[in-house]
Design a protein around this motif. Structure first.
Motif, PDB file in Angstrom:
ATOM      1  N   SER A  93       0.837  -1.203   0.000  1.00 18.16           N
ATOM      2  CA  SER A  93       0.000   0.000   0.000  1.00 18.16           C
ATOM      3  C   SER A  93       0.872   1.253   0.000  1.00 18.16           C
ATOM      4  O   SER A  93       0.540   2.252  -0.645  1.00 18.16           O
ATOM      5  N   ALA A  94       2.006   1.200   0.711  1.00 15.71           N
ATOM      6  CA  ALA A  94       2.936   2.334   0.692  1.00 15.71           C
ATOM      7  C   ALA A  94       3.545   2.516  -0.689  1.00 15.71           C
ATOM      8  O   ALA A  94       3.728   3.645  -1.170  1.00 15.71           O
ATOM      9  N   LYS A  95       3.845   1.406  -1.350  1.00 12.49           N
ATOM     10  CA  LYS A  95       4.418   1.487  -2.692  1.00 12.49           C
ATOM     11  C   LYS A  95       3.417   2.131  -3.654  1.00 12.49           C
ATOM     12  O   LYS A  95       3.787   2.981  -4.493  1.00 12.49           O
ATOM     13  N   LEU A  96       2.146   1.751  -3.546  1.00 11.49           N
ATOM     14  CA  LEU A  96       1.119   2.341  -4.408  1.00 11.49           C
ATOM     15  C   LEU A  96       0.938   3.825  -4.122  1.00 11.49           C
ATOM     16  O   LEU A  96       0.781   4.632  -5.043  1.00 11.49           O
ATOM     17  N   SER A  97       0.949   4.204  -2.854  1.00 15.23           N
ATOM     18  CA  SER A  97       0.806   5.616  -2.504  1.00 15.23           C
ATOM     19  C   SER A  97       1.952   6.440  -3.082  1.00 15.23           C
ATOM     20  O   SER A  97       1.750   7.549  -3.595  1.00 15.23           O
ATOM     21  N   THR A  98       3.154   5.888  -3.020  1.00 12.44           N
ATOM     22  CA  THR A  98       4.311   6.599  -3.561  1.00 12.44           C
ATOM     23  C   THR A  98       4.234   6.676  -5.081  1.00 12.44           C
ATOM     24  O   THR A  98       4.572   7.707  -5.685  1.00 12.44           O
ATOM     25  N   ALA A  99       3.783   5.599  -5.713  1.00 13.61           N
ATOM     26  CA  ALA A  99       3.620   5.613  -7.169  1.00 13.61           C
ATOM     27  C   ALA A  99       2.614   6.679  -7.593  1.00 13.61           C
ATOM     28  O   ALA A  99       2.843   7.430  -8.552  1.00 13.61           O
ATOM     29  N   ARG A 100       1.512   6.747  -6.881  1.00  7.01           N
ATOM     30  CA  ARG A 100       0.480   7.745  -7.219  1.00  7.01           C
ATOM     31  C   ARG A 100       1.011   9.162  -7.028  1.00  7.01           C
ATOM     32  O   ARG A 100       0.723  10.064  -7.818  1.00  7.01           O
ATOM     33  N   PHE A 101       1.796   9.355  -5.968  1.00  5.99           N
ATOM     34  CA  PHE A 101       2.415  10.661  -5.767  1.00  5.99           C
ATOM     35  C   PHE A 101       3.338  10.994  -6.933  1.00  5.99           C
ATOM     36  O   PHE A 101       3.314  12.115  -7.461  1.00  5.99           O
ATOM     37  N   TYR A 102       4.171  10.030  -7.340  1.00  4.18           N
ATOM     38  CA  TYR A 102       5.107  10.291  -8.434  1.00  4.18           C
ATOM     39  C   TYR A 102       4.370  10.728  -9.697  1.00  4.18           C
ATOM     40  O   TYR A 102       4.723  11.731 -10.328  1.00  4.18           O
ATOM     41  N   PHE A 103       3.334   9.988 -10.070  1.00  2.54           N
ATOM     42  CA  PHE A 103       2.620  10.309 -11.307  1.00  2.54           C
ATOM     43  C   PHE A 103       1.832  11.620 -11.200  1.00  2.54           C
ATOM     44  O   PHE A 103       1.695  12.344 -12.183  1.00  2.54           O
ATOM     45  N   ALA A 104       1.360  11.937  -9.994  1.00  4.65           N
ATOM     46  CA  ALA A 104       0.535  13.138  -9.834  1.00  4.65           C
ATOM     47  C   ALA A 104       1.360  14.401  -9.624  1.00  4.65           C
ATOM     48  O   ALA A 104       0.993  15.480 -10.106  1.00  4.65           O
ATOM     49  N   LYS A 105       2.488  14.288  -8.922  1.00  5.52           N
ATOM     50  CA  LYS A 105       3.203  15.483  -8.482  1.00  5.52           C
ATOM     51  C   LYS A 105       4.587  15.690  -9.114  1.00  5.52           C
ATOM     52  O   LYS A 105       5.093  16.810  -9.131  1.00  5.52           O
ATOM     53  N   LEU A 106       5.228  14.626  -9.593  1.00 10.18           N
ATOM     54  CA  LEU A 106       6.578  14.769 -10.136  1.00 10.18           C
ATOM     55  C   LEU A 106       6.628  14.628 -11.655  1.00 10.18           C
ATOM     56  O   LEU A 106       7.292  15.417 -12.327  1.00 10.18           O
ATOM     57  N   LEU A 107       5.936  13.643 -12.195  1.00 12.10           N
ATOM     58  CA  LEU A 107       5.945  13.449 -13.643  1.00 12.10           C
ATOM     59  C   LEU A 107       5.454  14.669 -14.423  1.00 12.10           C
ATOM     60  O   LEU A 107       5.977  14.941 -15.515  1.00 12.10           O
ATOM     61  N   PRO A 108       4.485  15.438 -13.929  1.00  8.34           N
ATOM     62  CA  PRO A 108       4.023  16.616 -14.695  1.00  8.34           C
ATOM     63  C   PRO A 108       5.099  17.658 -14.977  1.00  8.34           C
ATOM     64  O   PRO A 108       4.900  18.532 -15.821  1.00  8.34           O
ATOM     65  N   GLU A 109       6.232  17.567 -14.295  1.00  6.24           N
ATOM     66  CA  GLU A 109       7.359  18.452 -14.603  1.00  6.24           C
ATOM     67  C   GLU A 109       7.743  18.361 -16.080  1.00  6.24           C
ATOM     68  O   GLU A 109       8.264  19.317 -16.667  1.00  6.24           O
ATOM     69  N   THR A 110       7.481  17.229 -16.696  1.00  4.02           N
ATOM     70  CA  THR A 110       7.882  17.046 -18.098  1.00  4.02           C
ATOM     71  C   THR A 110       7.196  18.022 -19.036  1.00  4.02           C
ATOM     72  O   THR A 110       7.749  18.360 -20.093  1.00  4.02           O
ATOM     73  N   ALA A 111       6.016  18.494 -18.675  1.00  6.77           N
ATOM     74  CA  ALA A 111       5.310  19.438 -19.560  1.00  6.77           C
ATOM     75  C   ALA A 111       6.120  20.720 -19.730  1.00  6.77           C
ATOM     76  O   ALA A 111       6.293  21.218 -20.862  1.00  6.77           O
ATOM     77  N   SER A 112       6.629  21.264 -18.632  1.00  4.42           N
ATOM     78  CA  SER A 112       7.419  22.488 -18.744  1.00  4.42           C
ATOM     79  C   SER A 112       8.777  22.218 -19.376  1.00  4.42           C
ATOM     80  O   SER A 112       9.303  23.051 -20.131  1.00  4.42           O
ATOM     81  N   LEU A 113       9.352  21.045 -19.094  1.00  2.00           N
ATOM     82  CA  LEU A 113      10.646  20.704 -19.686  1.00  2.00           C
ATOM     83  C   LEU A 113      10.555  20.574 -21.201  1.00  2.00           C
ATOM     84  O   LEU A 113      11.448  21.024 -21.933  1.00  2.00           O
ATOM     85  N   ILE A 114       9.499  19.953 -21.678  1.00  2.60           N
ATOM     86  CA  ILE A 114       9.314  19.831 -23.128  1.00  2.60           C
ATOM     87  C   ILE A 114       9.163  21.214 -23.758  1.00  2.60           C
ATOM     88  O   ILE A 114       9.717  21.504 -24.816  1.00  2.60           O
ATOM     89  N   ARG A 115       8.442  22.080 -23.067  1.00  3.64           N
ATOM     90  CA  ARG A 115       8.242  23.431 -23.597  1.00  3.64           C
ATOM     91  C   ARG A 115       9.559  24.201 -23.658  1.00  3.64           C
ATOM     92  O   ARG A 115       9.849  24.878 -24.650  1.00  3.64           O
ATOM     93  N   THR A 116      10.379  24.099 -22.609  1.00  6.51           N
ATOM     94  CA  THR A 116      11.652  24.827 -22.616  1.00  6.51           C
ATOM     95  C   THR A 116      12.635  24.202 -23.601  1.00  6.51           C
ATOM     96  O   THR A 116      13.435  24.915 -24.221  1.00  6.51           O
ATOM     97  N   ALA A 117      12.584  22.882 -23.766  1.00 11.20           N
ATOM     98  CA  ALA A 117      13.445  22.246 -24.770  1.00 11.20           C
ATOM     99  C   ALA A 117      13.081  22.743 -26.164  1.00 11.20           C
ATOM    100  O   ALA A 117      13.964  23.004 -26.999  1.00 11.20           O
ATOM    101  N   ARG A 118      11.815  22.901 -26.420  1.00  9.01           N
ATOM    102  CA  ARG A 118      11.350  23.361 -27.730  1.00  9.01           C
ATOM    103  C   ARG A 118      11.662  24.837 -27.967  1.00  9.01           C
ATOM    104  O   ARG A 118      11.696  25.288 -29.115  1.00  9.01           O
TER     105      ARG A 118
END
Length: 596
Positions: free
Chosen positions: A557-582
């Motif tokens: 259950s802790a692993k799932l909670s951490t996975a959900r946090f990663y996808f919700a709070k850390l992975l979205p950083e890629t949107a700004s990174l893609i924009r700055t790369a472009r």
């Protein structure tokens, strides 16, 4: 003083439940007899050594630092370091993953990787003393003459001697083509080497009888640039024909670097004055041999930051449960106390979960690459070896740069959890931050790693290596595409995979017009691809946790909670990174140099 508990349960989860490393290893002739019990037993004992022997020396070693006797050029590490090293050798730890032909135990590299993660958590500065010995061992194992192997490999394997990598010079860091050290043949198969090297980790110390330096230098007739560099093995003490030590060689420490962190490691300014060495590999082909050591070091540096991320998280989480400050915005959570534990506050949890997600994601990626490297080295199938080697080449700059960037973020967050106490030495948190900072710089700065990933590993082969890895991600997405419980992980993973493909194509087209576009986009690009790899492994870990959580084990259950946090709070950083790369080159180069 900070504490450390080896994360054995998570290591076993990644190895046995996610990656099934035993099955992979059993298919390799050198490891046909490996089993989970052996792996677990080694990890348990290695964890005890890290936690009980090394961790207690970390804070005191940082405060004491190293001492140079300028009259003798001898360096004394902090109190307790030499004794800890003797226990390390006594326990047989240096030989863990080495070739049995030279006295090694022949265990898989993935196991050695996990052991080193624990040592890095416990004491990065100490771990750097034996750390580069493995790189020296690998370089000599791959490129040394029979005589060099017989002379040096048994001693490096046993840990009786340690090794270094002498590349950097005062005027030349990454650009080794500018290297000036000279090597002159003496006519008897040896060479007289003169020059100066800086930033040499563990370049001088009294923990072993001899230090084996691998030194880059130029022969008299060498062509200019990087194509004229040769590699030499230069021992601190000459080695007699019978293996005993002879005269002191002309390589010595002229000064210790005064550094931001890793104070307990002797980072040396080395001077070579008519030092005697022997050629490793072919004349003017030294970089090929040295890169065996460099690639090992880059994986090792990622492991250093992984270790620091884990230990910083552990201490910050424990502190957050104990420290009381203010009340939760929604009302008291511990009404019997004068205030609530700070772990109830959302931003404290965000900082803790960031560190935890980066530690556990980094562990999964590092373990995957380590077992892939085992396949590259030991498979009896040539095609499998080549495919595994290509995958390691692709993922090595991500391990070095993405994990070390994350380590800097995570240790800074964990120090912040402690508030003012985090800024005070005795709590240990500010040391983790200082020690983590060098990992983004050495063994090729993270910008160099980004250029390597985008320019050499992706664009140079028209994305062939990236496409192969992408096919594994696509196959996993396809396999789980109809699993409703996995959609919160699969959908963003698939979406990012598509975006990486488009971004790679776009940057490649720009680079045809102006190669500087690669330099403008590379750092952002590596971080995007780093998140793609983490998202893949987090999705795989979530799949296992979903399948096993019904058993009531809170680990899942802790692993799932951490996975959900990663996808919700850390992975979205890629949107700004893609924009700055472009955004490309123009915003960086528009301003006239004189205006800076």
């Amino acid at each position: 003083m900070p504490q450390y508990n080896p994360p054995l349960r998570d290591m076993q989860f990644v190895m046995h439940e996610v990656l099934n490393v035993v099955d992979q290893l059993k298919a390799l002739p050198p490891h046909a007899d490996i089993d989970a019990d052996t792996i677990n037993a080694v990890l348990e004992e290695g964890g005890k050594f890290a936690a009980e022997v090394l961790a207690p020396l970390n804070l005191s070693g940082d405060a004491e630092g190293c001492t140079l006797d300028k009259s003798t050029h001898e360096v004394r590490p902090p109190k307790g370091f030499k004794e800890a090293y003797a226990k390390y050798v006594e326990g047989g730890w240096p030989s863990l993953g080495c070739d049995p032909e030279f006295g090694g135990q022949g265990l898989p590299l993935v196991l050695n990787q996990a052991f080193y993660e624990m040592m890095n958590s416990a004491n990065q500065a100490w771990t750097m003393y034996p750390g580069l010995s493995h790189g020296a061992y690998e370089a000599l194992h791959a490129h040394g003459t029979p005589e060099q192997k017989a002379t040096y490999l048994p001693k490096l394997t046993s840990g009786e001697w340690t090794g270094t990598m002498c590349l950097t010079e005062p005027h030349c860091g990454t650009d080794l083509g500018l290297l000036r050290s000279k090597a002159e043949p003496l006519g008897d198969g040896t060479y007289k080497i003169n020059g100066a090297k800086i930033f040499i980790s563990a370049g001088e110390h009294d923990m072993v009888a001899n230090i084996v330096h691998l030194v880059l230098a130029r022969l008299p007739d060498a062509p200019e640039g990087s194509k004229g560099i040769s590699l030499f093995v230069v021992p601190k003490f000459m080695v007699n024909a019978d293996g005993t030590l002879g005269a002191r060689n002309g390589i010595f420490c002229a000064g210790l670097e005064h550094k931001m962190g890793i104070h307990a490691n002797s980072t040396c300014q080395m001077v070579l004055e008519d030092a005697v060495g022997t050629l490793v590999g072919q004349p003017n082909k030294g970089l090929a041999a040295m890169f065996v050591m460099m690639n090992a070091a880059r994986l090792g540096v990622g492991n250093q930051s992984l270790g620091l991320t884990e230990v910083a998280y552990q201490n910050a989480a424990a502190y957050a449960k104990d420290r009381i400050q203010m009340r939760a915005l929604s009302g008291p959570k511990a009404p019997e106390k004068a205030a609530d534990p700070i772990i109830v506050h959302p931003d404290v949890r965000k900082m803790l979960l960031t560190a935890r997600a980066y530690a556990e994601g980094g562990r999964a990626l590092s373990t995957y690459v380590a077992v892939t490297l085992d396949r590259a080295l030991s498979s009896d199938d040539e095609d499998e070896r080549k495919a595994a080697d290509d995958e390691v080449a692709l993922l090595t700059p991500i391990i070095k740069a993405f994990i070390t960037d994350n380590g800097w973020i995570a240790t800074s967050h964990c120090m912040q959890v402690f508030g003012g106490h985090g800024f005070i030495h005795e709590w240990g948190m500010e040391q983790f931050v200082r020690d983590a900072r060098i990992n983004m710089i050495y063994e090729g700065t993270n910008t160099i790693q980004s250029l390597d990933l985008l320019g050499r590993k992706v664009l140079m082969d028209n994305g062939a290596k990236l496409k192969k890895f992408g096919k594994k991600i696509a196959a996993f997405v396809e396999e789980e595409g109809t699993n409703e419980a996995m959609q919160e992980f699969i959908n963003p993973l698939a979406d990012l995979g598509d975006k990486v493909t488009k971004l790679t194509t776009e940057i490649g087209m720009k680079a045809f017009q102006n190669p500087d576009e690669v330099g403008a986009a590379a750092v952002d690009y590596l971080r995007v691809v780093g998140h793609l790899t983490f998202a893949y492994f987090w999705a795989r870990m979530a799949k296992v946790a979903l399948e096993k959580q019904a058993g009531g084990d809170k680990f899942y259950s802790a692993k799932l909670s951490t996975a959900r946090f990663y996808f919700a709070k850390l992975l979205p950083e890629t949107a700004s990174l893609i924009r700055t790369a472009r955004a490309g080159l123009q915003p960086l180069m528009e301003m006239d140099e004189a205006l800076f």
